[in-house]
Scaffold this motif. Structure first.
Motif, short mmCIF file in Angstrom:
data_model
loop_
_atom_site.label_atom_id
_atom_site.label_comp_id
_atom_site.label_asym_id
_atom_site.label_seq_id
_atom_site.Cartn_x
_atom_site.Cartn_y
_atom_site.Cartn_z
N THR A 74 0.84 -1.20 0.00
CA THR A 74 0.00 0.00 0.00
C THR A 74 0.88 1.25 0.00
OG1 THR A 74 -1.63 -1.26 1.26
CG2 THR A 74 -1.93 1.12 1.17
N TYR A 99 -8.48 -4.82 -4.81
CA TYR A 99 -8.29 -4.73 -3.36
C TYR A 99 -8.34 -3.25 -2.99
CZ TYR A 99 -5.98 -5.35 1.18
OH TYR A 99 -5.67 -5.34 2.50
N ALA A 101 -6.68 -1.23 -1.31
CA ALA A 101 -5.45 -0.43 -1.30
C ALA A 101 -5.29 0.38 -2.59
CB ALA A 101 -4.23 -1.32 -1.09
#
Ligand SMILES: *Cc1c(COP(=O)(O)O)cnc(C)c1O
Length: 383
Positions: A74, A99, A101
């Motif tokens: 991240t 996802y 992130a």
């Protein structure tokens, strides 16, 4: 009806089959030896020989000039966006099926992720929808190579050229995946990887940014190290971050990279085994669609339940869990999450995959009998 568990010879306790986890790290190279070297030399912080060695091995493997290690995937994404100059008010095109992130990193810059749809069976970003979402505020495109298969990069590179946008590949799940023979992570202006414990190559927690751009690499190293001037210690001309990787994590990473081809070949054979063993269920489930130009590395072998399967996706997962098989739902799309909620937007490909998709156990410790158990449990669960 599920069968009774077998009983041990003593008759005292049921001899239950071990649970099959959805992911597990494989640490069978020199990882332990290298970590012990960190301990014995006391180089445990973000200086030490393993950081440079890991970055070098990674850059060589991907086929890029620069690899900059970070403390997770991240922060690698955030660092890349800062280095690319993303500012408040800017927009970045991101697939809704990813996802969290990917979207959060854009938000950290005060910019807006603009979501686009994905193919329901490759799970990757739809280039036609990208073209439709470009505005005067768009600064870049972030394709995500989901579950181990490259996104379709050529149409995205053409759009980026036409509208003067950056392309940042989120390659967190796809080390070793190829697009038309090229490694992902070497195709856009910049790319990021994750080495979380469930990724193909792991450092526990860790990340990497790759690029061929010398100036960008210099900026990334400065921003990673609190913004310190490389010529003048403790002089900080910009607001940077502490996103450094430790030597201990890099020691694990170097051990992993020394055997990266081994880790990738296991993934490919697991993917092939699932393809073969699931073929008898193809009237009920849709296997992952592999594009002709893709070299899939199967971070997560992902199926979509067909319309004839009566139980819900969550019910199928619960039934498999009762058989000792851990699975995961496909990512919930960003546009239904509270921070990014869009009441009226529709993303048919992502919504379908998300409602009906399941990640099956995919990791380097799976045996062939394990795969047979997963397939049998799935077959029983969907009947
Ligand atoms: C794992 C992952 C990341 C980064 O995750 P970290 O846990 O911070 O290392 C980013 N994007 C995608 C698509 C991922 O799967």
């Amino acid at each position: 009806m599920s069968p009774q568990p077998p009983f041990s010879a003593s008759g005292a306790k049921p001899a239950t089959m071990p649970r099959i986890p959805v992911a597990a790290p494989v640490l069978d190279g020199r990882e332990t030896e290298y970590v012990m070297e960190c301990m014995q030399t006391s180089w445990i912080s973000s200086n030490g020989r393993f950081i440079g060695a890991f970055e070098e091995a990674f850059a060589r493997f991907i086929g890029v000039k620069h690899a900059i290690a970070t403390n997770n995937g991240t922060t690698a994404l955030h660092l890349a966006l800062v280095g690319l100059g993303l500012k408040p008010g800017d927009e970045v095109i991101v697939p809704t099926l990813t996802y969290i992130a990917s979207a959060n990193a854009v938000r950290y810059c005060g910019a807006t992720p603009v979501f686009v749809d994905s193919d329901p069976h490759t799970f990757n970003i739809d280039p036609a929808d990208v073209a439709a979402k470009i505005t005067p505020r768009t600064k870049g495109i972030m394709p995500v190579h989901l579950y181990g298969q490259s996104a379709d990069m050529d149409p995205l590179l053409a759009l980026a050229k036409k509208y003067d946008l950056f392309v940042l590949e989120d390659a967190a799940e796809a080390i070793g995946a190829k697009y038309k023979g090229r490694n992902v992570g070497s195709i856009g202006n910049c790319a990021t990887f994750s080495f979380f414990g469930n990724k193909i190559v792991t450092t526990g927690e860790g990340g990497m940014v790759t690029t061929d751009d010398d100036e960008l690499a210099t900026r990334l190293r400065i921003f990673r190290g609190q913004g310190m001037d490389p010529q003048r210690r403790y002089w900080f001309p910009v607001v940077g971050y502490n996103y450094r990787m430790t030597n201990v994590a890099a020691a694990i990473g170097l051990g992993q990279m020394e055997r990266v081809e081994h880790h990738l070949s296991i993934r490919r054979s697991i993917g092939e085994a699932y393809n073969q063993k699931l073929a008898k269920l193809y009237n009920k489930i849709v296997p992952p669609k592999v594009e002709s130009w893709a070299d899939h590395v199967y971070w997560m072998y992902t199926i979509v339940l067909g319309d004839t399967v009566a139980p819900s996706r969550d019910e199928v997962m619960a039934r498999m869990d009762a058989q000792g098989i851990e699975t995961r739902p496909i990512f919930y799309p960003m546009h239904i999450m509270p921070p990014y909620f869009e009441e009226f937007a529709r993303y048919p490909g992502a919504d379908h995959a998300s409602a009906r998709g399941i990640n099956l156990p995919t990791h380097g410790l799976l045996s062939e009998p394990d795969i047979d158990r997963v397939v049998a449990a799935l077959q029983q669960a969907i009947d």
